[in-house]
Design an enzyme around this catalytic site. Structure first.
Site, PDB file in Angstrom:
ATOM      1  N   ARG A  35       0.731  -1.223  -0.100  1.00  0.00           N
ATOM      2  CA  ARG A  35       0.003   0.026  -0.070  1.00  0.00           C
ATOM      3  C   ARG A  35       0.897   1.126   0.030  1.00  0.00           C
ATOM      4  NH1 ARG A  35      -4.785  -1.971   4.034  1.00  0.00           N
ATOM      5  NH2 ARG A  35      -6.166  -3.024   2.193  1.00  0.00           N
ATOM      6  N   LYS A 196     -17.739 -15.071   4.953  1.00  0.00           N
ATOM      7  CA  LYS A 196     -18.822 -14.628   5.124  1.00  0.00           C
ATOM      8  C   LYS A 196     -19.687 -14.119   3.982  1.00  0.00           C
ATOM      9  CE  LYS A 196     -18.301 -12.485   9.754  1.00  0.00           C
ATOM     10  NZ  LYS A 196     -18.486 -11.294   9.985  1.00  0.00           N
ATOM     11  N   GLY A 346      -8.632  -7.534   0.530  1.00  0.00           N
ATOM     12  CA  GLY A 346      -7.183  -7.459   1.413  1.00  0.00           C
ATOM     13  C   GLY A 346      -6.564  -9.044   1.436  1.00  0.00           C
ATOM     14  N   GLY A 369     -13.041  -3.480   1.057  1.00  0.00           N
ATOM     15  CA  GLY A 369     -14.535  -3.037   1.474  1.00  0.00           C
ATOM     16  C   GLY A 369     -15.119  -1.842   0.221  1.00  0.00           C
TER      17      GLY A 369
HETATM   18  P1  ADP Z   1     -10.933 -10.633   1.116  1.00  0.00           P
HETATM   19  O1  ADP Z   1     -10.043  -9.918   2.238  1.00  0.00           O
HETATM   20  O2  ADP Z   1     -10.144 -11.090  -0.200  1.00  0.00           O
HETATM   21  O3  ADP Z   1     -12.296  -9.839   0.817  1.00  0.00           O
HETATM   22  P2  ADP Z   1     -11.927 -12.459   3.089  1.00  0.00           P
HETATM   23  O4  ADP Z   1     -11.643 -11.545   4.265  1.00  0.00           O
HETATM   24  O5  ADP Z   1     -13.574 -12.436   2.714  1.00  0.00           O
HETATM   25  O6  ADP Z   1     -11.327 -12.082   1.685  1.00  0.00           O
HETATM   26  O7  ADP Z   1     -11.777 -13.863   3.320  1.00  0.00           O
HETATM   27  C1  ADP Z   1     -10.487 -14.404   3.616  1.00  0.00           C
HETATM   28  C2  ADP Z   1     -10.238 -15.294   4.774  1.00  0.00           C
HETATM   29  O8  ADP Z   1     -11.196 -16.346   4.461  1.00  0.00           O
HETATM   30  C3  ADP Z   1      -9.078 -15.793   5.198  1.00  0.00           C
HETATM   31  O9  ADP Z   1      -8.589 -15.502   6.280  1.00  0.00           O
HETATM   32  C4  ADP Z   1      -9.111 -17.354   4.962  1.00  0.00           C
HETATM   33  O10 ADP Z   1      -8.289 -18.333   5.569  1.00  0.00           O
HETATM   34  C5  ADP Z   1     -10.530 -17.416   5.148  1.00  0.00           C
HETATM   35  N1  ADP Z   1     -11.064 -18.889   4.698  1.00  0.00           N
HETATM   36  C6  ADP Z   1     -11.358 -19.163   3.271  1.00  0.00           C
HETATM   37  N2  ADP Z   1     -11.789 -20.306   3.295  1.00  0.00           N
HETATM   38  C7  ADP Z   1     -11.870 -20.999   4.369  1.00  0.00           C
HETATM   39  C8  ADP Z   1     -12.023 -22.199   4.987  1.00  0.00           C
HETATM   40  N3  ADP Z   1     -12.703 -23.167   4.188  1.00  0.00           N
HETATM   41  N4  ADP Z   1     -12.127 -22.341   6.336  1.00  0.00           N
HETATM   42  C9  ADP Z   1     -11.628 -21.404   6.954  1.00  0.00           C
HETATM   43  N5  ADP Z   1     -11.098 -20.143   6.740  1.00  0.00           N
HETATM   44  C10 ADP Z   1     -11.383 -20.009   5.276  1.00  0.00           C
HETATM   45 MG    MG Z   2     -10.255  -9.982   4.473  1.00  0.00          MG
END
Ligand code: ADP
Ligand code: MG
Length: 390
Positions: A35, A196, A346, A369
């Site tokens: 960043r 989520k 992120g 976000g």
């Molecule tokens: P981004 O930051 O790219 O938007 P998210 O924050 O929504 O992504 O999701 C990332 C997180 O989801 C990571 O910490 C990853 O470890 C977790 N994750 C993905 N799949 C699983 C899973 N099957 N079980 C537990 N955690 C998971």
């Molecule tokens: Mg994230």
């Protein structure tokens, strides 16, 4: 289109610039400077153009008061190294300490203010706090796309008090994402992961209309498995979103692709005991931690037809090897496509960086976000507050 630093006079001006220096720290040092690097072109342009530059950013989540673990000193140090010039650091973002540091700035100087979230006025978008931040500046430059979805004092408040323009990073994010929203080359494939559904429901629903194929992986898929009546053992799921998952499944019909096999373990700490099983064969007590090889193959085959790919959210627990394999395989697959590839989020950005393929993507957004809200079609307050290009 928003006005940028190129559209205004900067010579001899005092500039307040909002950057997104919300970087991960480890042992008092910057653990990932992506960043900081992303803001360099705008900072250099202002410095070379003879502006006196005061930078401000939030870092982490201090509770409206100083927190020594979240001071900007390591960031100032890293920025100094990257810029190759001294970056001064003020121990507050408003008040006497900030004012005297700002008063002493000459054209070409760079000052980094202390964490804006050390004051409650930041998140409250308090007028007095915003006025103190704006104090003495001739121009506001916002390069913090990653914080643009928040109407805070340093993103939105100050933009109402000063002439406000976009930096290069901000304007590139807007331009690229506008293109993705308005003119994506078909077929469009959207890949979603993470955990989520509720965080991403707005953009998922919008993409149901826009995308030709929606691929779901990561922990998010577990909630869809539950909605289909499958057993997921001890895997993470979001039971509050079961109904939403069911609605998405129904609306998407055969445009949605879910994993057909998954990598499971009794615990992420014991990867040696992991197994790959079909999604209808997850035993009680086990956790789904990645997509399986057959899923990678099915997703990859479909991706080969894509002309536009949008990806948010890792396919598994990618921070813990070997549960990063599915995420890595998808990242590498994207580099082999004849398609425009857009990555946001992120963790997704860090997964793509970790796989060493970030520079092979069309665009890796600095927004999490902000990226999702922008694609959903929402107005970002930090963007809306900037002057429009004539
Ligand atoms: P981004 O930051 O790219 O938007 P998210 O924050 O929504 O992504 O999701 C990332 C997180 O989801 C990571 O910490 C990853 O470890 C977790 N994750 C993905 N799949 C699983 C899973 N099957 N079980 C537990 N955690 C998971
Ligand atoms: Mg994230």
């Amino acid at each position: 289109m928003k006005k940028t630093v190129k559209d205004v006079d900067i010579q001899g001006k005092k500039v307040l610039m909002r950057v997104d220096f919300n970087v991960p720290l480890k042992d008092g040092e910057v653990a990932d400077d992506t960043r900081i690097r992303a803001a360099l072109p705008t900072i250099r342009y202002l410095v070379d153009g003879g502006a006196a530059v005061t930078l401000c950013s939030h870092l982490g989540r201090p509770k409206g008061k100083p927190d020594d673990a979240l001071r900007m000193d390591p960031v100032a140090e890293r920025l100094s190294e990257l810029l190759g010039t001294e970056v001064k650091k003020a121990d507050d973002c408003i008040g006497d300490k900030a004012a005297s540091a700002r008063a002493g700035l000459k054209p070409g100087n760079v000052l980094l203010l202390e964490n804006t979230r050390f004051h409650e006025g930041e998140k409250a978008n308090d007028d007095d706090f915003a006025e103190e931040l704006a104090q003495g500046a001739d121009l506001f430059v916002n390069d913090a796309f990653g914080a643009a979805h928040r109407a805070h004092a340093s993103t939105e408040g100050v933009a109402r008090l000063l002439p406000a323009v976009a930096g290069f990073l901000m304007s590139r994010e807007i331009e690229v994402l506008d293109h993705l929203i308005a003119n994506p080359a078909p077929p469009v494939v959207a890949i979603f992961g993470g955990v989520k559904i509720s965080d991403k429901i707005g953009v998922l629903e919008r993409l149901l209309d826009k995308a030709d194929t929606l691929m779901i992986g990561g922990g998010m898929a577990n909630t869809f498995f539950l909605a289909k009546g499958l057993e997921i053992g001890d895997s993470l799921a979001e039971t509050d979103s079961l109904e939403t998952a069911g609605e998405i499944l129904e609306k998407a019909g055969d445009r949605i692709m879910l994993p057909v096999d998954v990598v499971i373990a009794e615990s992420p700490d014991r990867p040696e005991g992991r197994k790959t099983v079909a999604v209808d064969a997850v035993p009680g007590g086990w956790k789904i931690l990645d997509i399986g090889p057959e899923t990678v193959k099915q997703f990859s085959d479909k991706l080969k037809e894509a002309k536009t790919v949008l990806w948010n959210g890792p396919m598994g627990l990618f921070e813990t090897a070997p549960f990063d394999e599915g995420t890595r395989a998808i990242a590498e697959m994207l580099t082999r496509l004849d398609a425009d590839t857009y990555i946001g989020g992120g963790d997704s950005a860090s997964a793509v960086n970790g796989a060493g393929v970030a520079d092979k993507m069309t665009h890796v957004s600095t927004g999490g976000g902000a990226f999702l809200e922008y694609l959903e079609g929402r107005t970002l307050p930090g963007v809306a507050a900037l002057a429009d290009a004539s």
